[in-house]
Design a protein around this motif. Structure first.
Motif, short mmCIF file in Angstrom:
data_model
loop_
_atom_site.label_atom_id
_atom_site.label_comp_id
_atom_site.label_asym_id
_atom_site.label_seq_id
_atom_site.Cartn_x
_atom_site.Cartn_y
_atom_site.Cartn_z
N THR A 1 -4.23 4.06 -8.82
CA THR A 1 -4.86 3.08 -7.93
C THR A 1 -4.82 1.67 -8.51
N VAL A 2 -5.08 0.71 -7.61
CA VAL A 2 -5.30 -0.67 -8.03
C VAL A 2 -6.79 -0.97 -7.79
N LYS B 1 0.85 -1.20 0.00
CA LYS B 1 0.00 0.00 0.00
C LYS B 1 0.89 1.26 0.00
N ILE B 2 0.48 2.29 -0.65
CA ILE B 2 1.18 3.57 -0.81
C ILE B 2 2.33 3.44 -1.81
N ASP C 1 -18.90 1.00 -6.08
CA ASP C 1 -17.56 1.53 -6.28
C ASP C 1 -17.41 2.91 -5.61
N SER D 1 2.44 1.37 -3.90
CA SER D 1 1.74 1.01 -5.14
C SER D 1 1.55 2.23 -6.04
N GLY E 1 -9.01 0.30 -12.74
CA GLY E 1 -10.29 0.59 -12.09
C GLY E 1 -11.25 -0.57 -12.26
N SER E 2 -11.95 -0.90 -11.17
CA SER E 2 -12.78 -2.11 -11.20
C SER E 2 -13.92 -2.01 -12.21
N GLN F 1 -17.37 1.29 -1.32
CA GLN F 1 -15.92 0.99 -1.26
C GLN F 1 -15.17 1.92 -0.31
N1 LIG Z 1 -12.62 2.90 -6.91
C1 LIG Z 1 -11.53 2.55 -7.77
C2 LIG Z 1 -10.20 2.86 -7.07
C3 LIG Z 1 -9.72 1.82 -6.14
C4 LIG Z 1 -8.79 2.31 -5.06
O1 LIG Z 1 -8.87 3.44 -4.54
N2 LIG Z 1 -7.89 1.42 -4.71
C5 LIG Z 1 -7.02 1.64 -3.59
C6 LIG Z 1 -6.74 0.32 -2.87
S1 LIG Z 1 -8.20 -0.42 -2.21
C7 LIG Z 1 -5.71 2.18 -4.05
O2 LIG Z 1 -5.14 1.74 -5.02
N3 LIG Z 1 -5.17 3.17 -3.36
C8 LIG Z 1 -3.86 3.66 -3.61
C9 LIG Z 1 -3.00 3.31 -2.47
O3 LIG Z 1 -3.52 3.34 -1.37
O4 LIG Z 1 -1.82 2.99 -2.63
C10 LIG Z 1 -11.68 1.11 -8.25
O5 LIG Z 1 -12.63 0.42 -7.88
O6 LIG Z 1 -10.84 0.67 -9.03
#
Ligand SMILES: N[C@@H](CCC(=O)N[C@@H](CS)C(=O)NCC(=O)O)C(=O)O
Length: 246
Positions: free
Chosen positions: A51-52, A35-36, A100, A38, A64-65, A104
């Protein structure tokens, strides 16, 4: 066609992407990022956002999902993730977008609010992960990462209090989707696969599980994401939880 999925351990939208790939029968390799950390990694890999889930499939970068759901349906139409009937599709798309864009974030903020205060619990969320670093290293870096994550995701106490107050309405909404047949059917659709991992993440929190587990929302998560990792013991201040028992 082989796919490479970049995600973060216990990322609920990451699980959405995993479930979609598995449902399509697409072979893929999974790379779990810290995390981060990433954020720059995903950029360096050539994705437009930070984001992932982020997927490389058939040479394409899909992030993106919701985008992944659509692109997978376009590239591998069977089995479909959306109903063929336009009215039904619209209902599923609305539920998916809500999952989403609203649900989420609530699940993410509540989890990081707790983990920033007790990063010892991070270990349980790393179970089954495929990090490129030893688990011991990931555990050592957990306290600063959890604090940064809470800041990054705006998982402060004010948000946690507001999210807990909103939670009964969110669970009612999910149960409503199940009652209306928008989600909860067999086979699962894109909204099922979007919403179920967020419920699963909420149910890793011992404070919240009793308010969800016996509801249709809880059944959905157990059925679709039985292996979602992580556990945090009861630790929200009782006053914050009052809206859940009201
Ligand atoms: N809502 C978007 C974005 C997802 C999202 O915010 N993912 C988080 C992890 S759950 C992320 O990558 N955050 C960047 C990080 O914290 O490094 C999706 O569904 O793809």
């Amino acid at each position: 066609m082989k796919a490479r999925l970049f995600t973060i351990p216990a990322s609920h939208p990451g699980w959405t992407a995993r479930l979609m790939l598995e449902r399509k029968g697409i072979p893929y390799s999974r790379i779990d990022l810290v995390k981060i950390v990433s954020i720059p990694v995903v950029r360096v890999l050539g994705f437009p956002g930070s984001t992932v889930p982020a997927l490389i499939f058939d040479g394409k970068r899909i992030q993106g999902s919701q985008a992944i759901a659509r692109e997978l349906d376009a590239l591998v139409p069977e089995p479909p993730l959306f109903p063929a009937d336009p009215t039904e599709r619209e209902r599923v798309e609305k539920a998916e977008a809500w999952g989403d864009e609203v649900l989420q974030g609530v699940a993410r903020r509540l989890a990081w609010n707790l983990l920033a205060k007790d990063s010892g619990q991070v270990r349980s969320y790393l179970e089954g992960s495929k990090l490129g670093v030893p688990l011991a290293v990931a555990e050592k870096t957990a306290p600063p990462i959890a604090k940064l994550a809470a800041r990054f995701d705006r998982a402060d106490d004010a948000h946690a209090i507001a999210d807990l107050a909103a939670l009964p309405g969110l669970i009612d909404r999910i149960d409503g989707y199940v009652a209306d047949g928008v989600i909860g059917g067999d086979p699962p659709n894109a909204a099922d696969l979007q919403i179920a991992p967020s419920i699963a993440l909420l149910m890793t929190m011992a404070d919240l599980r009793p308010f969800i587990a016996d509801r249709p929302a809880g059944d959905l998560a157990r059925r679709l994401v039985p292996d979602f990792p992580g556990h945090t013991p009861a630790s929200f201040p009782p006053a914050w939880l009052e809206p859940l028992s009201a």
